[in-house]
Design a protein around this motif. Sequence first.
Motif, mmCIF file in Angstrom:
data_model
loop_
_atom_site.group_PDB
_atom_site.id
_atom_site.type_symbol
_atom_site.label_atom_id
_atom_site.label_comp_id
_atom_site.label_asym_id
_atom_site.label_seq_id
_atom_site.Cartn_x
_atom_site.Cartn_y
_atom_site.Cartn_z
ATOM 1 N N ILE A 136 -0.283 8.680 14.131
ATOM 2 C CA ILE A 136 -0.575 7.589 13.197
ATOM 3 C C ILE A 136 0.271 6.348 13.511
ATOM 4 C CG2 ILE A 136 -0.498 6.915 10.747
ATOM 5 C CD1 ILE A 136 -1.431 9.773 10.110
ATOM 6 N N CYS A 142 0.315 1.602 13.501
ATOM 7 C CA CYS A 142 -0.214 0.342 12.976
ATOM 8 C C CYS A 142 -0.393 -0.615 14.132
ATOM 9 C CB CYS A 142 0.749 -0.307 11.990
ATOM 10 S SG CYS A 142 1.218 0.752 10.632
ATOM 11 N N THR A 147 -9.428 -1.177 11.086
ATOM 12 C CA THR A 147 -8.862 0.071 11.609
ATOM 13 C C THR A 147 -9.644 0.535 12.829
ATOM 14 O OG1 THR A 147 -10.337 1.562 10.428
ATOM 15 C CG2 THR A 147 -8.430 0.747 9.218
ATOM 16 N N THR A 206 -9.801 4.114 15.642
ATOM 17 C CA THR A 206 -9.278 5.432 15.979
ATOM 18 C C THR A 206 -9.644 5.761 17.413
ATOM 19 O OG1 THR A 206 -9.397 6.145 13.688
ATOM 20 C CG2 THR A 206 -9.232 7.873 15.343
ATOM 21 N N PHE A 236 -12.596 5.573 6.324
ATOM 22 C CA PHE A 236 -11.997 4.242 6.122
ATOM 23 C C PHE A 236 -13.088 3.252 5.680
ATOM 24 C CE2 PHE A 236 -8.328 4.988 9.337
ATOM 25 C CZ PHE A 236 -7.513 5.455 8.324
ATOM 26 N N THR A 256 -3.988 2.304 11.825
ATOM 27 C CA THR A 256 -4.396 2.231 10.415
ATOM 28 C C THR A 256 -4.635 0.801 9.925
ATOM 29 O OG1 THR A 256 -2.056 2.296 9.843
ATOM 30 C CG2 THR A 256 -3.256 4.380 9.757
ATOM 31 N N VAL A 302 -4.879 5.454 2.432
ATOM 32 C CA VAL A 302 -5.068 5.722 3.864
ATOM 33 C C VAL A 302 -4.843 7.209 4.149
ATOM 34 C CG1 VAL A 302 -4.103 5.265 6.160
ATOM 35 C CG2 VAL A 302 -4.512 3.370 4.587
ATOM 36 N N ILE A 324 -7.500 10.039 5.709
ATOM 37 C CA ILE A 324 -7.202 10.827 6.916
ATOM 38 C C ILE A 324 -7.259 12.322 6.587
ATOM 39 C CG2 ILE A 324 -5.413 11.377 8.638
ATOM 40 C CD1 ILE A 324 -4.470 8.413 8.326
#
Length: 373
Positions: free
Chosen positions: A110, A112, A122, A124, A192, A223, A244, A248
């Motif tokens: 995780i 930022c 966001t 991933t 999200f 995130t 958040v 997740i």
Amino acid sequence: MQIFFVKNIKQRQILGILVLFFSLFLNSDLLSQTSFKVVLDAGHGGKDPGKHSGKYYEKNIALNIVLLVGKKLKKNEVQVIYTRKSDVFIELKERGNIANDAEADLFVSIHCNAHHTQAYGTETYALGIHANERNFEVAQQENAVIFLEDDYHDKYEGFDPNSPEAVIGLTLMQEDYLDQSLLVASYVQGNFRNNLNRTDRGVKQAGFVVLFQTSMPSILIETGFITNVNEGEYLNSKSGQEEVAQAIYDAILSYKKHLDDNVVIEEIPVLVSATNDQNKKSRIFKGVDFKVQIASGKKKLSLESYNFKGLKGVERGKIGSYYKYYYGKSSDYDEILKDQEKVKKQGFPSAFIVAFKDEERIQVSDVLNSDKN
Ligand SMILES: [Zn+2]
């Protein structure tokens, strides 16, 4: 008659207790066998703050979110292993070691994001070849931490985080887990987007060293941007971190359910695969078997066509604790490309080509770059 009746009740009670005892015993045994292990990795820490913007520090935000996710998972009987639980520096390789030693089912890192603009949203990642400059930039920033490690040159075999090409060799290592990783990533981004109304920058691939170190499905979540005025404030807030973390957590549970349901096949995002536009000569490699991998999962599926969207002739193999399902077999790379096209149309958009020599899995790129004989 009455005596018999009483005796019968006693016997029943004893039987009942025995049944209860054994079922508890069996259940707990079953539970421990199938218990789902997740490694939660809070990015950065200690002397490596990660990104920071004003009073927002990536290492702190990531840790807060990780601890919240872990707490929720533990309540749901998921085994949680943390790479760090406090503000300490952990090398990237060590993070992978922790996950591999635990033989975890999933690795979730995780982080930022940061940018010099007011970019927000966001994203991933799964490990892969960065499709564009921006993805490379994100990976480069996350990988830069190795410069803070001692002997990083030896530890990462000369890997240079600043070279876009350096990562290509790494990416194939996670190939076995790619479809699973992309699936979890799509759950995270979906939550999200749908539950939190966050801006979805998508499921992406890039060369993250931390993902390369693990041998299990692995994702890295950015995130949001701490450099964005609103998003930075949101990510640094208790309520933002809670939201958040919930998203997740829900995504991890969806993935677990997906595994439990024995459904190994699902629509996952179509990705741009590396092109091998070599000269159009024949590409037959003696002694090599190319196959198309269409799915993988921990449960053993029967090879009936109804399990594979009507596809007949699916083969099963096992690598580690994962069953792999393959279609087609040829030493001609162009033939297998046709098979790949076919299965993609049949509903396996993420099907990819794998290669074997003497039953051993080898890297497709190595075969294609080798001299044919
Ligand atoms: Zn980071």
